[in-house]
Design a protein around this motif. Structure first.
Motif, PDB file in Angstrom:
ATOM      1  N   GLN A 218      -1.559  10.359   0.587  1.00  0.00           N
ATOM      2  CA  GLN A 218      -1.971  10.842   1.727  1.00  0.00           C
ATOM      3  C   GLN A 218      -1.218  11.632   2.398  1.00  0.00           C
ATOM      4  OE1 GLN A 218      -3.176   7.094   4.190  1.00  0.00           O
ATOM      5  NE2 GLN A 218      -5.316   7.727   3.591  1.00  0.00           N
ATOM      6  N   VAL A 219       0.026  11.620   2.070  1.00  0.00           N
ATOM      7  CA  VAL A 219       0.874  12.832   2.647  1.00  0.00           C
ATOM      8  C   VAL A 219       0.569  14.193   2.105  1.00  0.00           C
ATOM      9  CG1 VAL A 219       3.472  13.332   2.794  1.00  0.00           C
ATOM     10  CG2 VAL A 219       2.606  10.989   2.684  1.00  0.00           C
ATOM     11  N   PRO A 220       0.413  14.964   3.186  1.00  0.00           N
ATOM     12  CA  PRO A 220       0.057  16.238   2.715  1.00  0.00           C
ATOM     13  C   PRO A 220       1.006  17.085   2.017  1.00  0.00           C
ATOM     14  CG  PRO A 220      -0.145  16.118   5.275  1.00  0.00           C
ATOM     15  CD  PRO A 220       0.498  14.856   4.562  1.00  0.00           C
ATOM     16  N   ASP A 221       0.808  17.891   0.720  1.00  0.00           N
ATOM     17  CA  ASP A 221       1.924  18.468   0.062  1.00  0.00           C
ATOM     18  C   ASP A 221       2.500  19.542   0.939  1.00  0.00           C
ATOM     19  OD1 ASP A 221       1.055  17.007  -2.067  1.00  0.00           O
ATOM     20  OD2 ASP A 221      -0.660  18.595  -2.627  1.00  0.00           O
TER      21      ASP A 221
ATOM     22  N   ALA B  53       0.746  -1.297  -0.133  1.00  0.00           N
ATOM     23  CA  ALA B  53       0.068   0.014  -0.033  1.00  0.00           C
ATOM     24  C   ALA B  53       0.930   1.274  -0.038  1.00  0.00           C
ATOM     25  CB  ALA B  53      -0.800  -0.062   1.177  1.00  0.00           C
ATOM     26  N   ARG B  54       2.210   1.055  -0.505  1.00  0.00           N
ATOM     27  CA  ARG B  54       3.077   2.205  -0.128  1.00  0.00           C
ATOM     28  C   ARG B  54       2.530   3.507  -1.122  1.00  0.00           C
ATOM     29  NH1 ARG B  54       9.343   1.122  -0.304  1.00  0.00           N
ATOM     30  NH2 ARG B  54      10.206   3.143  -0.281  1.00  0.00           N
ATOM     31  N   GLN B  55       2.134   3.039  -2.364  1.00  0.00           N
ATOM     32  CA  GLN B  55       1.583   4.407  -3.314  1.00  0.00           C
ATOM     33  C   GLN B  55       0.361   4.889  -2.727  1.00  0.00           C
ATOM     34  OE1 GLN B  55       1.486   2.540  -7.236  1.00  0.00           O
ATOM     35  NE2 GLN B  55       3.447   3.849  -7.745  1.00  0.00           N
TER      36      GLN B  55
ATOM     37  N   ASP C 248      10.276  14.154   1.566  1.00  0.00           N
ATOM     38  CA  ASP C 248       9.745  13.351   0.458  1.00  0.00           C
ATOM     39  C   ASP C 248       8.609  12.554   0.761  1.00  0.00           C
ATOM     40  OD1 ASP C 248      10.224  12.353  -2.243  1.00  0.00           O
ATOM     41  OD2 ASP C 248      10.756  10.485  -0.844  1.00  0.00           O
ATOM     42  N   GLN C 249       7.524  12.442   0.005  1.00  0.00           N
ATOM     43  CA  GLN C 249       6.315  11.750   0.198  1.00  0.00           C
ATOM     44  C   GLN C 249       6.934  10.327   0.730  1.00  0.00           C
ATOM     45  OE1 GLN C 249       3.630  12.305  -2.804  1.00  0.00           O
ATOM     46  NE2 GLN C 249       2.547  14.105  -1.740  1.00  0.00           N
ATOM     47  N   ASP C 250       7.907   9.504  -0.040  1.00  0.00           N
ATOM     48  CA  ASP C 250       8.122   8.283  -0.018  1.00  0.00           C
ATOM     49  C   ASP C 250       8.785   8.156   1.561  1.00  0.00           C
ATOM     50  OD1 ASP C 250       8.168   5.578  -0.918  1.00  0.00           O
ATOM     51  OD2 ASP C 250      10.362   5.626  -1.033  1.00  0.00           O
ATOM     52  N   PHE C 251       9.613   9.087   1.735  1.00  0.00           N
ATOM     53  CA  PHE C 251      10.440   9.173   3.003  1.00  0.00           C
ATOM     54  C   PHE C 251       9.617   8.975   4.051  1.00  0.00           C
ATOM     55  CE2 PHE C 251      11.977  11.396   6.645  1.00  0.00           C
ATOM     56  CZ  PHE C 251      12.989  10.744   7.151  1.00  0.00           C
ATOM     57  N   VAL C 252       8.375   9.920   3.972  1.00  0.00           N
ATOM     58  CA  VAL C 252       7.303   9.877   5.221  1.00  0.00           C
ATOM     59  C   VAL C 252       6.917   8.690   5.315  1.00  0.00           C
ATOM     60  CG1 VAL C 252       5.213  11.049   5.966  1.00  0.00           C
ATOM     61  CG2 VAL C 252       7.022  12.517   4.955  1.00  0.00           C
TER      62      VAL C 252
ATOM     63  N   ALA D 104       9.236   5.755   6.898  1.00  0.00           N
ATOM     64  CA  ALA D 104       9.705   6.307   8.180  1.00  0.00           C
ATOM     65  C   ALA D 104       8.315   6.024   9.023  1.00  0.00           C
ATOM     66  CB  ALA D 104       9.836   7.798   8.314  1.00  0.00           C
ATOM     67  N   SER D 105       7.245   6.492   8.531  1.00  0.00           N
ATOM     68  CA  SER D 105       5.865   6.153   9.512  1.00  0.00           C
ATOM     69  C   SER D 105       5.652   4.510   9.419  1.00  0.00           C
ATOM     70  CB  SER D 105       4.825   6.984   8.877  1.00  0.00           C
ATOM     71  OG  SER D 105       4.295   6.668   7.536  1.00  0.00           O
ATOM     72  N   GLY D 106       6.064   4.002   8.576  1.00  0.00           N
ATOM     73  CA  GLY D 106       5.781   2.453   8.469  1.00  0.00           C
ATOM     74  C   GLY D 106       6.855   1.971   9.501  1.00  0.00           C
ATOM     75  N   VAL D 107       7.910   2.356   9.408  1.00  0.00           N
ATOM     76  CA  VAL D 107       9.075   1.576  10.707  1.00  0.00           C
ATOM     77  C   VAL D 107       8.395   2.012  11.939  1.00  0.00           C
ATOM     78  CG1 VAL D 107      11.558   1.917  11.147  1.00  0.00           C
ATOM     79  CG2 VAL D 107      10.946   1.710   8.901  1.00  0.00           C
ATOM     80  N   VAL D 108       8.146   3.442  12.210  1.00  0.00           N
ATOM     81  CA  VAL D 108       7.625   3.570  13.337  1.00  0.00           C
ATOM     82  C   VAL D 108       6.431   3.110  13.907  1.00  0.00           C
ATOM     83  CG1 VAL D 108       6.495   5.700  14.682  1.00  0.00           C
ATOM     84  CG2 VAL D 108       8.512   6.163  13.335  1.00  0.00           C
ATOM     85  N   GLU D 109       5.364   2.493  12.857  1.00  0.00           N
ATOM     86  CA  GLU D 109       4.214   1.658  13.305  1.00  0.00           C
ATOM     87  C   GLU D 109       4.678   0.636  13.437  1.00  0.00           C
ATOM     88  OE1 GLU D 109       0.500   3.758  10.993  1.00  0.00           O
ATOM     89  OE2 GLU D 109       1.880   2.644   9.536  1.00  0.00           O
TER      90      GLU D 109
END
Length: 158
Positions: free
Chosen positions: A57-60, A50-52, A65-69, A72-77
């Motif tokens: 959903q990452v706010p502009d 579901a990466r894309q 970088d959206q992919d970094f967010v 990073a949020s996936g690793v945090v989760e």
């Protein structure tokens, strides 16, 4: 009316309030493990299938970088979910961190609604509006299931 020890002895009444029942402990444990497993699953989905969708959903307005967010949020989760499931010593702290995380990602939900971004099955304004109250529920769930709120109240009482 018969007087119970809790009504006649304030010290026992305080103990009764502070010690959760067995059913409450089991409910919290089930809730904590379910929340942790959900976070681990969501984190894995951030990094894989579901990466894309999450990038959409990452706010502009945010500076990264959206992919970094998303990564990073996936690793945090994954880390938070694992900590919810396995941590005992730091459980209340993990609850506060999870609650803060849910608050930190809420602007993404708002952005998806305001900008009418179709992602993760949220393809109408109604669906996006229905989703909005669930983030505060996650905050409360994290605090309740880890005993974080209870620990904070006990700390404040001294």
């Amino acid at each position: 009316m018969e007087q119970t020890p809790e009504r006649t002895d304030p010290a026992r009444a305080t103990t009764a309030i502070e010690e959760p029942s067995r059913a409450s402990r089991i409910g919290r444990r089930v809730g904590r493990i379910a929340l942790g497993a959900s976070l681990v699953f969501a984190g894995i989905s951030h990094l894989t299938f579901a990466r894309q969708d999450f990038q959409a959903q990452v706010p502009d307005w945010q500076p990264f970088d959206q992919d970094f967010v998303v990564v990073a949020s996936g690793v945090v989760e994954i880390a938070l979910g694992s900590a919810l499931i396995f941590s005992k010593k730091y459980r209340p702290l993990v609850g506060w961190v999870a609650a803060a995380f849910f608050i930190a990602i809420y602007p993404g939900n708002i952005s998806q609604l305001v900008n009418q971004v179709d992602s993760l099955g949220l393809d109408t304004d109604l669906k996006r509006w229905i989703r909005m109250p669930f983030q505060p529920v996650l905050v409360l769930w994290a605090l309740w299931s880890t005993g974080a709120w209870r620990a904070w109240r006990a700390y404040r009482r001294g």
